[in-house]
Design an enzyme around this catalytic site. Structure first.
Site, PDB file in Angstrom:
ATOM      1  N   TYR A   2       0.835  -1.215   0.000  1.00 32.49           N
ATOM      2  CA  TYR A   2       0.000   0.000   0.000  1.00 32.49           C
ATOM      3  C   TYR A   2       0.868   1.263   0.000  1.00 32.49           C
ATOM      4  O   TYR A   2       0.616   2.207  -0.744  1.00 32.49           O
ATOM      5  CB  TYR A   2      -0.895  -0.059   1.239  1.00 32.49           C
ATOM      6  CG  TYR A   2      -1.906   1.060   1.386  1.00 32.49           C
ATOM      7  CD1 TYR A   2      -3.041   1.101   0.587  1.00 32.49           C
ATOM      8  CD2 TYR A   2      -1.744   2.046   2.356  1.00 32.49           C
ATOM      9  CE1 TYR A   2      -3.983   2.118   0.749  1.00 32.49           C
ATOM     10  CE2 TYR A   2      -2.676   3.058   2.525  1.00 32.49           C
ATOM     11  CZ  TYR A   2      -3.796   3.084   1.718  1.00 32.49           C
ATOM     12  OH  TYR A   2      -4.725   4.086   1.883  1.00 32.49           O
ATOM     13  N   LYS A  25       0.957   4.153  -2.794  1.00 35.08           N
ATOM     14  CA  LYS A  25       0.629   5.545  -2.464  1.00 35.08           C
ATOM     15  C   LYS A  25       1.804   6.486  -2.717  1.00 35.08           C
ATOM     16  O   LYS A  25       1.610   7.656  -3.072  1.00 35.08           O
ATOM     17  CB  LYS A  25       0.138   5.637  -1.013  1.00 35.08           C
ATOM     18  CG  LYS A  25      -1.202   4.931  -0.768  1.00 35.08           C
ATOM     19  CD  LYS A  25      -2.297   5.444  -1.690  1.00 35.08           C
ATOM     20  CE  LYS A  25      -3.674   4.916  -1.345  1.00 35.08           C
ATOM     21  NZ  LYS A  25      -4.705   5.356  -2.290  1.00 35.08           N
TER      22      LYS A  25
END
Ligand code: NAP
Length: 248
Positions: free
Chosen positions: A156, A160
């Site tokens: 993640y 991001k």
């Protein structure tokens, strides 16, 4: 006073959570909204009904943004239905947490493919449309985790952080065409995504927020509305943290 009257917005992942808050905020300022969801048709229809109550147009579209082909077809459909796109919000996201040692390859790939490649796919699919219009707003939802990293979220955090690089690169590509590309990096926001976190992780996240409160979707929506507005016309390639001070 921000005014989005007559503008058409596409908000991915707006059946729930932050995306829904953004869709409603843009609609409250006069924008028509294409509500994009993955599988939760009922929730997407609820968002559409709430938007319509505000007196603007809305329609739900099922699309897996990780597929470039699906993203392209979505954009063609939205342009046919709404007459054009002025604002793109890349908000769709998923988490599949775990330490690298135990993280499955498919969990790494899926999180990259939805969060990062999904944003790329939507930008690629709207790129020419925005270029021809010589105006547009692209808002990508990153995370403070993409800035600081987070144990258990290597997939993640990579996605991001990648969104930040994507935002700055596309901002440079499109600036001369009057198209702004910015990112918002939310901190800990109350949604289905964070409600599913273990209690201990929730407590640790709250303890790390200097403002001592969990953020709401509206906190992110207010920033997205500003970035979509004429008032933000000279801001591009920026990453705005909305996190109660979490990543200071
Ligand atoms: P959420 O409540 O889990 O909602 C996720 C949304 O994304 C849903 O509308 C979902 O559609 C949609 N979606 C998931 N996979 C998709 C796909 N492959 N294609 C299209 N749509 C897809 O998440 P959230 O907390 O609101 O998060 C929204 C964004 O903010 C995400 O990018 C997330 O990473 C980011 N963010 C969240 C936080 C936080 O604390 N909540 C913090 C930083 C950043 P369905 O309803 O159909 O499943």
């Amino acid at each position: 006073m921000m005014d989005l009257n007559g503008k058409n917005a596409v908000v991915t992942g707006s059946s729930r959570g932050i995306g829904k808050a953004i869709a409603l905020k843009l609609a409250s300022l006069g924008a028509n909204v294409a509500v994009v969801y993955a599988g939760n048709r009922e929730k997407a229809n609820e968002t559409v009904a709430e938007i319509e109550k505000l007196g603007v147009k809305a329609k739900a579209y099922s699309c897996d943004v990780s597929s470039l082909n699906d993203a392209k077809n979505l954009v063609i459909e939205v342009i046919a239905d709404f007459g054009g796109i002025d604002i793109l919000v890349n908000n769709a996201g998923v988490v599949k947490d775990g330490l690298v040692l135990s993280m499955k390859e498919e969990d790494f790939d899926r999180v990259i493919n939805v969060n990062l490649k999904g944003s790329f796919n939507m930008i690629k699919s709207t790129y020419q449309h925005f270029m021809k219009k010589r105006r547009g707003r692209i808002i990508n939802i990153s995370s403070v985790v993409g800035i600081n990293g987070n144990a258990g979220q290597a997939n993640y955090a990579s996605a991001k952080a990648g969104i930040i690089g994507l935002t700055k690169s596309v901002a440079k590509e499109l600036a001369a065409r009057n198209i702004t590309v910015n990112a918002i990096a939310p901190g800990y926001i109350e949604t289905d995504m964070t409600n599913s976190m273990p209690e201990k992780a929730k407590e640790a996240a709250l303890a790390a927020i200097p403002m001592k409160r969990i953020g709401q979707g509206e906190d992110i929506a207010n920033t997205a509305a500003f970035l979509a507005s004429d008032e933000a016309s000279y801001i591009t390639g920026e990453v705005i943290k909305v996190d109660g001070g979490m990543a200071i």
